[in-house]
Design a protein around this motif. Structure first.
Motif, PDB file in Angstrom:
ATOM      1  N   GLY A  36       1.136  -1.047   0.225  1.00 21.12           N
ATOM      2  CA  GLY A  36      -0.079   0.337   0.286  1.00 21.12           C
ATOM      3  C   GLY A  36       0.629   1.448   0.068  1.00 21.12           C
ATOM      4  O   GLY A  36       0.539   2.370  -0.549  1.00 21.12           O
ATOM      5  N   GLU A  48      -6.323   8.411  -7.644  1.00 17.87           N
ATOM      6  CA  GLU A  48      -7.205   7.390  -7.292  1.00 17.87           C
ATOM      7  C   GLU A  48      -6.249   6.475  -6.780  1.00 17.87           C
ATOM      8  O   GLU A  48      -6.205   5.798  -6.145  1.00 17.87           O
ATOM      9  N   LYS A  51      -5.486   7.240  -3.586  1.00 11.29           N
ATOM     10  CA  LYS A  51      -6.703   6.518  -2.423  1.00 11.29           C
ATOM     11  C   LYS A  51      -6.977   5.408  -2.242  1.00 11.29           C
ATOM     12  O   LYS A  51      -7.059   4.308  -1.442  1.00 11.29           O
ATOM     13  N   LYS A  52      -6.449   4.663  -3.319  1.00 15.16           N
ATOM     14  CA  LYS A  52      -6.364   2.880  -3.331  1.00 15.16           C
ATOM     15  C   LYS A  52      -5.328   2.681  -2.402  1.00 15.16           C
ATOM     16  O   LYS A  52      -4.801   1.883  -1.653  1.00 15.16           O
ATOM     17  N   ILE A  54      -3.825   4.573   0.148  1.00 15.62           N
ATOM     18  CA  ILE A  54      -4.281   5.164   1.287  1.00 15.62           C
ATOM     19  C   ILE A  54      -5.205   3.491   1.704  1.00 15.62           C
ATOM     20  O   ILE A  54      -5.019   3.408   3.570  1.00 15.62           O
ATOM     21  N   ASN A  55      -6.668   3.048   0.791  1.00 15.59           N
ATOM     22  CA  ASN A  55      -6.805   2.022   1.516  1.00 15.59           C
ATOM     23  C   ASN A  55      -6.195   0.538   2.146  1.00 15.59           C
ATOM     24  O   ASN A  55      -6.646   0.202   2.748  1.00 15.59           O
ATOM     25  N   ILE A  56      -5.790   0.230   0.457  1.00 15.97           N
ATOM     26  CA  ILE A  56      -4.449  -1.091   1.250  1.00 15.97           C
ATOM     27  C   ILE A  56      -4.192  -0.662   2.776  1.00 15.97           C
ATOM     28  O   ILE A  56      -4.400  -2.079   3.810  1.00 15.97           O
ATOM     29  N   ILE A  58      -4.899   1.067   5.198  1.00  9.59           N
ATOM     30  CA  ILE A  58      -5.350   1.112   6.493  1.00  9.59           C
ATOM     31  C   ILE A  58      -6.491   0.049   6.961  1.00  9.59           C
ATOM     32  O   ILE A  58      -6.076  -0.396   7.504  1.00  9.59           O
ATOM     33  N   TYR A  59      -7.068  -0.542   5.948  1.00 12.08           N
ATOM     34  CA  TYR A  59      -7.670  -2.111   6.212  1.00 12.08           C
ATOM     35  C   TYR A  59      -6.328  -3.371   6.278  1.00 12.08           C
ATOM     36  O   TYR A  59      -6.391  -4.525   7.176  1.00 12.08           O
TER      37      TYR A  59
END
Length: 96
Positions: A36, A48, A51-52, A54-56, A58-59
């Protein structure tokens, strides 16, 4: 008496399995977190991709927290039931 021994063995086997699996899960989630970060850094020009990334991250952090929590909870239960030292485990029995 046989049930107590098999129950004790079952709990011991579960303990060994979880102690083996959790470090692997932590390593995998750590690698996913680094992936990530890589996506975030290489996609600095694209909103985009950032954001991807950051999401990876966080998860994967949530996954690390869950894996460590499960590990701690299992160790807490092991200490509470005295499974760490199988000779100390006293399971109530009904003598017939």
């Amino acid at each position: 008496m046989v049930f107590a021994q098999t129950f004790q063995k079952l709990l011991s086997d579960i303990n060994v399995a979880i102690k083996s699996i959790v470090p692997v899960l932590i390593a995998i989630t750590g690698a996913v977190f680094l992936w990530g970060v890589f996506i975030f850094v290489t996609g600095a020009d694209s909103e985009e991709k950032r954001k991807k990334g950051i999401n990876i991250m966080i998860y994967s952090l949530i996954g690390i927290v869950l894996a460590v929590s499960v590990w701690g909870l299992v160790n807490l239960v092991i200490k509470a039931f005295g499974i760490d030292n199988p000779k100390k485990l006293d399971i109530p029995q009904i003598k017939i």
